[in-house]
Structure formats: C-alpha cells, structure tokens
Design an enzyme around this catalytic site. Structure first.
Site, PDB file in Angstrom:
ATOM      1  N   CYS A  50       0.814  -1.204   0.000  1.00 21.20           N
ATOM      2  CA  CYS A  50       0.000   0.000   0.000  1.00 21.20           C
ATOM      3  C   CYS A  50       0.854   1.263   0.000  1.00 21.20           C
ATOM      4  O   CYS A  50       0.351   2.364  -0.244  1.00 21.20           O
ATOM      5  CB  CYS A  50      -0.950   0.011   1.197  1.00 21.20           C
ATOM      6  SG  CYS A  50      -0.120  -0.121   2.796  1.00 21.20           S
ATOM      7  N   ASN A  51       2.144   1.128   0.278  1.00 20.87           N
ATOM      8  CA  ASN A  51       3.035   2.289   0.359  1.00 20.87           C
ATOM      9  C   ASN A  51       4.060   2.378  -0.755  1.00 20.87           C
ATOM     10  O   ASN A  51       4.721   3.403  -0.889  1.00 20.87           O
ATOM     11  CB  ASN A  51       3.801   2.278   1.691  1.00 20.87           C
ATOM     12  CG  ASN A  51       2.912   2.593   2.858  1.00 20.87           C
ATOM     13  OD1 ASN A  51       1.956   3.325   2.733  1.00 20.87           O
ATOM     14  ND2 ASN A  51       3.224   2.007   4.000  1.00 20.87           N
ATOM     15  N   GLY A 189     -12.386  -8.189   4.662  1.00 19.29           N
ATOM     16  CA  GLY A 189     -11.241  -8.816   4.014  1.00 19.29           C
ATOM     17  C   GLY A 189     -10.639  -9.859   4.944  1.00 19.29           C
ATOM     18  O   GLY A 189     -10.859  -9.824   6.157  1.00 19.29           O
ATOM     19  N   MET A 193      -3.180  -8.165   5.646  1.00 17.19           N
ATOM     20  CA  MET A 193      -3.446  -6.916   6.356  1.00 17.19           C
ATOM     21  C   MET A 193      -4.665  -7.060   7.267  1.00 17.19           C
ATOM     22  O   MET A 193      -4.694  -6.539   8.385  1.00 17.19           O
ATOM     23  CB  MET A 193      -3.668  -5.779   5.360  1.00 17.19           C
ATOM     24  CG  MET A 193      -3.889  -4.422   6.018  1.00 17.19           C
ATOM     25  SD  MET A 193      -2.449  -3.778   6.885  1.00 17.19           S
ATOM     26  CE  MET A 193      -1.565  -3.005   5.522  1.00 17.19           C
TER      27      MET A 193
END
EC number: 1.2.1.70
Length: 433
Positions: A50-51, A189, A193
């Site tokens: 995500c980064n 989800g 994560m």
C-alpha cells in the site's frame, strides 16, 4: 550484471497515483514475468504494497534497464509515462543495496519502524522464487536484507516505537471513539493486512470482532484466531450498522463500502462510526467524509497528515541506520570477494594442470622411476606451487573487498592469461562450492 531498482512510494508519489500503479494477484505475476523476459534482465522481483511499488532487477546495462522497467510500469498501470516518471526513483549498484536494506529495516515506511514490510519483502521473494525469476544474485541480496531487518528489530526499540499502519489507525480511532476495548469491530477482508488488523484489535481488548470476506471459509479461519465470528461479504451493511469501528483491507478495485451502505448504517443511531481504509485501491467511498458522525481515515489522509515520522525516536532510528550501514558494508564485502573466487580457482586450476603436465613429462623421461618416489616428487611440487600461490590468492581476496577490488582480479587474469569460464576452472569451482 548489476542490481537496479525502479519504483515509487509514499515519499515520492500521491496515494492516488500509487493506487493506479499497485498490483497484486495475476496482475503482479504478469508484471513480474514481463520484467524477467526483458532482454536486459537476468533476475527480477516485484514488491507491491500500500506504500510502494518497486521493481528489482539484475541488469546488464543501466540505461537499457531503466528504460525497460519504466516502460513496463507505465504499460501495466496505464499511467502515461511522462506523468509516472516525475514520481519514480532509481537506485543502482550500492545505492540499490542500501535502499533495500533501509526498506527492510522499516526506515522508509510511512510509519517508521513498522515490521510488516519484512513479511511483504519475504512474500515478494517467495513469489519470485516460485515463478523462477530470481537466481543467486537477488536471492542472496534479499536474504541478507531480511536478516538486517530482523537484526534491526531485535537489537533496537524501533519495532516497539514504530507501530504499523493498523496500530496508528487504531490510535486515531481511540481519539474519536474513546477507549476501543469492548467496542464492536468489523474487519472487511481476510488477507494478511486483515489478519494483522484483527490481531491488533484483539490485543487492544476488542472482544466483538466480525470478519467479512468474499470467500467465507477464509473469513471463518481468521475469525477463529481472534475468537470472533465470520459473515459473508453480503453481510457487511448489517454488521456495519452494529459496529463502532470498521477496518477495510480488500483492495480489489471495487468499493467494498459505498455511501449507501454508510448512510444505512448511520440511520437511527447517535454514536459515531470510525472507518479505517487500509486498501489500495481504496475500499471506502471518500464521499462518506461529509456524513455527520462518520470519520474516515485512509492512506491519503495519513500521508497528508504526515503520520509516521520519527516521533521523537531519533536514537532508535540512528541505531537502525548504523545497522543498515554495517550490513550493507558486510554484504558488499561478501559479494566483492565472491566475484574474485572464479579467478582464484582458475589460477589454482592452471597451476594444477602445469604440475600434472610436468609430472607426465618426468614419467616419460624416467620410466624406471619408483612409484613411491614419484608420488613424493609430485607431493613436493604441489606443496611448492601451493606455497607460491597462497600469498597472492589471500591478498587478492582481501583486496577484492575494496571498492576497486575487481581491478585486482582483472590484473591477475591478465598476468596469468586466465579464463574463469574454462571447463576445468568451472568444474573445480563447482566441486569447491
């Protein structure tokens, strides 16, 4: 061949652009395959979180490699190359090694010191290994980086001080909701994560945790680990109406939580709702920010708020930087020494061949030579040769660790007319390894 990294991260690009470039699943495998198939690339790995999205490649030419990797990122993301290149960074040779080690130690994360990046790098390596796109160069580099990351977390307080994005998000939730212990939470989800989110919620004292996922069986397995319960993805609207805190980590490209869902969840309730969107692409429609009683925190808002700086952890960060410097130096010394090994083996192979040839001539000239005496002569000659070669081979290995170490091996090859790729040298190298 030389290591090259082309990528972009939260430090160089807005989250909206990262959202377009990030890849997972089949798209990641296709990108990895295309990178590996490029004529300039011998090994490849893709790190997509995500980064950050980073392409790692062992290349034969710098400019050709940069052009190829940039083209592939633009093609696979659909972002025009002129727009993409403004946000890309390129690291080559020693800078590439230093960058990877810094990333593995958490120094380049949005939340400095977070430990999840280690698992993400490990997953990227395993994927590349499974797809057959890594060889000895990348494998050794990444394994060493992972060891450096483990050392940073075990020898410093960076992991305790540097919480993950999940931890930061829950801290923000506490500011809105008050103590989150005893609150009702919904995790959308069931990937890595989501598992981290559920575990963090449980440690924070949240006893009512619901896991919603498209594959119900995966939701059940995750829910069992935290003493929660599982629902189908279609159950999200009803569960959200009961929840105080929602963490969404799907990132499938479609909005997992829409404005209509949030409006329905807020109907007839007076208590606030906190939404934590940790997905790329985003799961939650940003329009919900305008709804009374609703707080949305996502990667955009974290980036804009500058969350994850050193937070007064200068001593820990300096300690980790020291570890990175030590580990990078150790890795470079190791690789430089390894580069000279074929030359040293070729030299010893040449010497062994000379000894055997001379012993053959001696046998031809003195056929009556006693076998025991012949063995003694051969042993003596080999000892003389070994002693003559010992000092230069030890010195060239030591000198190889210096920045210009390759020049010493090259000089040795020129002086003795050595070919490290000759069949005899290669065979001996395989035996010694």
């Amino acid at each position: 061949m030389t290591m090259l990294i082309v990528g972009l991260s939260h430090r160089t690009a807005p989250v909206a652009l990262l959202e377009c470039v990030t890849v997972s699943g089949d798209a990641l495998l296709k990108l990895l395959h295309d990178v590996r198939q490029d004529a300039h690339v011998s090994e490849a790995m893709v790190v997509s979180t995500c980064n950050r999205v980073e392409l790692y490649a062992d290349v034969d030419k710098f400019h050709g490699g940069v052009t190829a990797l940039t083209d592939l990122l633009a093609t696979h993301s659909g972002v025009p190359q002129e727009q993409l290149t403004r946000h890309l960074y390129v690291h080559y040779e020693e800078r590439a090694v230093h960058h990877l080690f810094s990333v593995a130690c958490g120094l380049d994360s949005m939340v400095v010191g977070e430990g999840q990046i280690l698992g993400q790098i490990r997953t990227a390596l395993r994927t590349a290994q499974h797809e057959g796109s890594v060889g000895p160069t990348l494998n050794e580099l990444v394994q060493h980086a992972l060891r450096a990351g483990k050392r940073a977390h075990s020898e410093t307080g960076i992991d305790r001080a540097g919480a993950s994005l999940v931890g930061v998000g829950l801290d923000l939730a506490g500011r809105v909701l008050g103590p989150i212990a005893g609150r009702r939470a919904l995790v959308v989800g069931a990937g890595s994560m989501s598992a981290l989110s559920a575990a963090t919620l449980a440690r924070a004292g949240v006893t009512n945790i619901v896991i919603a996922n498209r594959t119900y069986e995966r939701a059940v397995r995750l829910a069992e680990t935290v003493g929660g319960r599982a629902v189908e993805l279609t159950g999200v609207p009803a569960e959200m109406a009961q929840a105080d805190l929602v963490v969404s980590c799907v990132g499938a490209g479609n909005r997992a939580i829409t404005t209509d869902m949030v409006l329905a969840a807020m109907a007839g309730r007076s208590r606030p709702l906190f939404l934590l969107d940790l997905a790329l692409p985003h799961d939650v429609d940003p329009g919900v920010r305008t709804f009374p009683g609703v707080t949305l925190v996502d990667l955009d808002s974290m980036q804009q708020a500058g969350i994850g700086g050193d937070g007064g952890r200068g001593a820990e960060i300096d300690a980790v930087r020291g570890i990175v410097a030590e580990e990078v130096a150790a890795y470079l010394d190791q690789t430089r020494a390894a580069r000279v090994t074929p030359t040293v083996i070729a030299l010893r192979s040449r010497a062994a061949a000379v000894v055997e040839a001379e012993m053959g001539r001696l046998t031809a000239r003195v056929p009556e030579l006693d076998g025991k005496l012949k063995d003694e002569v051969a042993h003596m000659v080999r000892r003389v040769v070994d002693k003559l070669l010992h000092e230069p081979t030890v010195r060239v290995k030591q000198l190889a660790a210096s920045p210009a170490g390759d020049h010493y091996a090259e000089a040795l090859r020129e002086l003795f007319n050595l070919d490290p790729k000759a069949p005899g040298a290669v065979s001996r190298m395989e035996l010694e390894q």
